[in-house]
Each structure stands twice: as C-alpha cells, then as structure tokens.
Design a protein around this motif. Sequence first.
Motif, PDB file in Angstrom:
ATOM      1  N   VAL A   6      10.152  -1.160   3.029  1.00  0.00           N
ATOM      2  CA  VAL A   6       8.700  -1.299   3.069  1.00  0.00           C
ATOM      3  C   VAL A   6       8.311  -2.698   2.604  1.00  0.00           C
ATOM      4  O   VAL A   6       8.856  -3.220   1.633  1.00  0.00           O
ATOM      5  CB  VAL A   6       8.009  -0.236   2.187  1.00  0.00           C
ATOM      6  N   GLY A   7       7.391  -3.281   3.340  1.00  0.00           N
ATOM      7  CA  GLY A   7       6.765  -4.528   2.933  1.00  0.00           C
ATOM      8  C   GLY A   7       5.279  -4.301   2.715  1.00  0.00           C
ATOM      9  O   GLY A   7       4.620  -3.677   3.558  1.00  0.00           O
ATOM     10  N   LEU A   8       4.754  -4.781   1.600  1.00  0.00           N
ATOM     11  CA  LEU A   8       3.382  -4.471   1.199  1.00  0.00           C
ATOM     12  C   LEU A   8       2.592  -5.760   1.013  1.00  0.00           C
ATOM     13  O   LEU A   8       3.080  -6.710   0.382  1.00  0.00           O
ATOM     14  CB  LEU A   8       3.394  -3.655  -0.100  1.00  0.00           C
ATOM     15  N   ALA A   9       1.380  -5.778   1.571  1.00  0.00           N
ATOM     16  CA  ALA A   9       0.462  -6.908   1.378  1.00  0.00           C
ATOM     17  C   ALA A   9      -0.918  -6.351   1.083  1.00  0.00           C
ATOM     18  O   ALA A   9      -1.341  -5.351   1.661  1.00  0.00           O
ATOM     19  CB  ALA A   9       0.426  -7.791   2.619  1.00  0.00           C
ATOM     20  N   VAL A  10      -1.619  -6.998   0.156  1.00  0.00           N
ATOM     21  CA  VAL A  10      -2.938  -6.558  -0.292  1.00  0.00           C
ATOM     22  C   VAL A  10      -3.972  -7.583   0.151  1.00  0.00           C
ATOM     23  O   VAL A  10      -3.795  -8.792  -0.061  1.00  0.00           O
ATOM     24  CB  VAL A  10      -2.974  -6.385  -1.827  1.00  0.00           C
TER      25      VAL A  10
END
Length: 765
Positions: free
Chosen positions: A459-463
């Motif tokens: 998983v890659g997460l960006a906010v």
Amino acid sequence: MHDPRDLTDWGPIRAAQLNAGSQLALFLLAANVFGAALLILQFRNLLPVWLLFGWGALVAVISAAVGIRRLSSRARTQISATIEDIRDTAYEGLALGIIWSIAPVVFGPYAQGESALALWLTLSILMTASAVALAALPLATIIFLSVVGTSVSVSLLIATGPVLAAAAAFFTALLIVACFARGKALVVIRAGEIAVAERDETVSLLLREFEDHGADWLWETDAQRRVVRASPRFAYSVGLDPVTIDGMPFLQVLAGPHWETGSFPAGLHQLAERLKARDAFRDLLLPVSIGDEERWWEISASPRFDERGSFIGFRGVGSDVTEARASTDKINRMARYDMLTGLPNRLLLNEALARAMAEAEKWGGRCAFMMIDLDRFKAVNDSLGHPLGDRLLQRVAERLAHLVTDNEVIGRLGGDEFAVVVRDARDTERLERLARTIIATLSRSYEVDQHTLYIGASVGLAVGPRDGRSAEMLVRSADLALYRSKDAGGGVFNVYEPQLHVAAEERRVLEIALRGALENDELALNYQPVVHAGTGALTGFEALLRWTHPTLGPISPAKFIPLAEDARLIAPIGEWVLRNACAEAAKWDDDIRIAVNVSPEQLHNPAFVAVIAQAITQTGISPDRLELEVTESVFLREGTGAVRVLEHILQLGCRLSLDDFGTGYSSLGYLSRTKFSSIKIDRSFVQSASKGVREAIAIIRAVVALAQSLGMATTAEGVETEEEHQMVQELGCTKVQGYYFGRPLPTDEARHLATRRKRGASIAA
C-alpha cells in the motif's frame, strides 16, 4: 437523344412527356383533319379532285395512326418510359412533316390571291399550334417543324424569291427555339412536381409511422396553465381519458400522487418556474408517476400569444424516455464500474478523489488516496491461468468491499491494482489502521477452484492537500509511496515523503540521460582481473560497465543498471558491451578469457544468440574465450525460452558462469539442466567467512563440493586481503577475483597487463 448517367430517375419524366402527348392525341388528329379539309375546299377548283382527296385521305390516315399509337402507349408508359419510347416519336413527327410538306410543293404553284393566303395561313397556324401545344414532345415537334418549314421556304424561294423564303425560314427557326425552350421548361416543372410528390409521400409515410409507433405526444395549456384540447396519446400516457384531463392543471397531471402531498421532484419545480416565467424551454427531463410506476419524460414547449400580443398559454411536445434513460444509466454504470469485480473503476475513483479534494480545500480538511498492489499475483496468473486469476481478483474485491464505510470509496484501477479514496482523512491513526487492515485482510488464504492461494498486498498512502494540490498530483504521490513499499519486499504500507519525489525526479533525469548515453559515447568498459587461486596467474578479465555523464559525473552501476532494465534499455547496452568486450579481448593473448555479464532480459530474446555469433565472427576471437555470466533470476520466468537460448550459446562453444550463487533461490534443478563452466561465490559469503562466520564457511565448502562433483570451477568474488586469499584457496576455490589482485582497470591498462603477463606469472602484490 441520350440517357444522362446521373442519379436522377428520368423514367417518370419521360412518361410525363408521353402522357402529355397522348392527352393531345385527339386534338392533333382534329387539327390535321380540319386543316386538310380547309385546303381541299380552297383548292377544289384549282386542282384535280382525286389529288386533293387522295392527299386529304393520306393526312387523315397518318394523323389517325399517330393518334392511335399515342393513345395505345398510355397504359404502358403511365409510370415510366425508356429513351427508346421518346426516340420513337421522331417517326411520328417525320411522317406528319412529310405529308404536310406536300401542300406547299404541290399546291403552291396554283395558289393565287385568296388561295395563297389560305395555304400559307393554314400552314403557319398548324406549325404554331404544334410548337406551342405539342412542346411536351420536342423531338417529334421539332422534326415536324423542320420538314414543313423547309418545304415552305423552298416553295417560296421558287415562287417569289429569297425575301419571303428567308422570312419563312426565320419563322420556322423561331418556332423550333420556342418549342425547345417550352419543352425544357416542361421537363423541369415535371421533375419538380415529382420531387415534391416524393417528399409529400415520404412525410406522409413518416407521419403515419409516427402516429402508429411514436412515443411523442402534443400538449397545450391555457393562460392559467390548464390542459386544453388534450390529444388521445397524451391522455393515454398519463393514464387518463381525454375528457377527464381537459381543464386539469398541467402540473397536477404530471405530479400524479405527489400533487396531494406537495413533495414534488426537482424537475417539476423547474417546470413550474418555466411556466410561471412564460419562458420557452427544451428537453426538460422530469419524473412522472403513472399509477405505481415512475416514468421519465422529456418535454419542450413555447409560449403562445394572440394577434394582440396577449399570452394565451403554452404548446409543446413530450416523449417518454424511460427506456432511453435506463440505457443511459446502464452505459454510465459500465463506464464507471469495473466489469470483472463490480467495484468503481479508475474514472469513478478519479471523480470521487476530485470531489474529496474540493471538499477538503473548501473546508480546510484532509482527504487521502491509497494505492494497493497485490503481491505475488502474477505468479498465480502465470501458473494457474488468467481465468483463475480473474476469480481471485473477484475474491479480493469482495474482501475490500466489506472494509469500506461511507467515508471511503474502494475501486479497481486495473490489473492487480486497487485504490481507496478517503473523504475525511483528518484522523491519521484511523488512516494507518485502515492500511494495515487492508494488508492483513488481503494476505489471508483464498480458496479458489480447489486451490489454496496466498498473496499479499502493498500500500502507498498520500494525504491531500499536503502531498498534492490536485487529484493527479495526489495519485502520483501515492504511487511513489507504493513504489517504496514494493521495493521493501511488499506486505507493508508507506506514506508519501517529499524525498520520494526527489528520488523519482532523479530517476527520470537519469533515464533521459541514459537513453542518449550510447549515442554520446558516455559509456566505457573497465576490466577486473580474474586469477588462478593457487598460482595467482592471470586467467581472464570481467568486463564491467561504467557511465560518466558530462554534467552529472560518474554514475554508479547500482543506479543505472536496474534503471536500464526497467526502461528496456538493457538490450542495446548489453549488445554494445558484448561487442566491445570481444573486440578488446581479440587484442590480448589467446589464453586470456573475457567474462561478460548478461541480463535476463537479453536471454529471454531468442535473437540474442545471433548477436553473440556476430560478435565472435566479427572480432575473430575463439568462442571458448568468451564466458557469459548469468544470475539465478533468469530461471524464475518459466516458458520464456531462456534455457533454450543458453543451450544455443553452449553450442556456439562459449562458456557459462552462474553469478551470485547462493544469494537467490539457489535451486539445484537448473544446475543439472544447464552445463555451467563455473560458479561464482558472492563477495558477501567471502567477507563473512573471513570473519569466522561458520554458516558462510559451510556454504562456501558446500558450493565448492557441488561444483567439483558437477565438473565446474568456482570463483570467489570480493577477495581484498592476503588472508582472504589464503582462506578461499584452502576452501577449494579454483579462481579468485577482488581488489587484492587488482581493481577494475581502464582499457589501456588491462591491455598492457594482458599482453605482458605470461601464463604462470603471479599478479599478486
């Protein structure tokens, strides 16, 4: 005279010409008989009776024959006629012209005074009447005028001189021109009439079809917005009879049960505003309740005013578009949902992310975007087939669908990639907990078609908007974070950090520069000596690729080699290395070998064997002097033909060396299938063994024993001290390579070393 080769259907037009001629057939017969009778009476005392009555009988017979012929052809040419039918009328004009040309020739010499006036007046009237009345058949009429006119002109020329003859010829020419012009005009008029008739028939047909099968209907209201003169189709559409519907408020008719409750759909509110403002509107879509069923109508209307400009109501048209709307909804769903998993697709995810970004920007909040990539899914696809892989993706989608709340949208981007849009991402702990839950949920075993399958997820997460001010930038940031998770081995999640973008930009710049490295002559080869473990004698060199960029300086192979493989540049670069290494080895002593590293991508291409053969042939080195080093990863992709390529390379006479043995999967199966000449022991084992690590020592001994049993040599890499040299020699390694015997050398130094050292001379310090 000819049939035009165009798109016009000339058959009906010719039929109209013939029909016009047949309608005047009796008139033509009467005119000819009457004219002949007048001349007979006028010349009864001047010419023999038998001549007059003979000529008169001939006129009557020919005129009757022409009339009967025209009348008899009416039925056959009522609808269409051919060009031959028109051409046949020429015989009629010729026959009448010849019989009437007898009159001026025979009667002219005896015509005096009143008789002469009667002769020329009768012929002039007959010619004029023919030119005007019979212009519908210009071919027959023009031939008749030409024959009679010529006869009259010749008779006058003989009897009176050229003046009257010229006047007769001029009169005949005028009649011919007038006949032609009138005939052409009649053809144009008839063609227009036929076209109008066809259009009227088409419109009538469409109207009948519309009345029989159309879903549209007309409606009309008065100034108080009450229905007036309701059409039966409109009344049927709303489920009422025309008597009941007259006088009802138009909105009440459309609202149905909602009229009493007052809870009108938005479309009816919009319609009420348009009616109140007396504005024209078009294609207004609104729901209509017909009994227990909801239908969708599309209506258009314009206001009506009387001659004094006073508003008197609306008149419009409506249609039931329920089926069309259902089809549109289905198409929209197909465009926004993945057909395999039923999850939102990339388009819908992008729309949801754009809305979440807008809300976060508006209220000062945060949203998030997660990219999910399945680990080891490709192995399932390759080994068990795509149909089972598709069913596995459906199971993955089911698990993901159970994880979402109203705050998230989970969808499939394509392939084995999924994504999550988090509308409200202010709770960081909850966000990370969701990422861990996704990884744990997708990592549990799957039972698909009696197969127990294990995959994982990264998983890659960006906010947002912290990691991207737009949806596109946020997706890119999440992709970079996912890239880091995949590099870490999978099964983890990473949050985007700014340095990831810096690394990606550096990678992009390096890739662009690497694409021009060959053309710009920025690549070079260094050669590291390989020596005999016991004697220290030089046995060969390993060609090592180096890249020096004019502005970036020297670039580490650890950076640009993986980049070349990802960018599909390793094949042309590897071919360049092979050709240049062989060309350089051709300048050394014949007992010095050259080792060249080969990428798995090159071995998966059957044409690589031809590249090797060309390099050997063009440089003239012995195939036995070329040693190709391959890694274990080349055997991980089954069915690509790499093993067959290796067999063809061995058939050329080249040697094969297995590089970095023990650091990967180290399967003994491919050692038995492929005849390697040597095994290279990775420097990590050599360094660990020099420190007394028993496991490393045991591995080196095992590899040496294995190689000896299979008839292979062993090369120890990374030997940097005399102690390490003594150790690998005692452990049984046959060849060594490392800084103790020499660092990678430029071409000139390697050539000097290869030519001055004789076999048996040590190159150790």
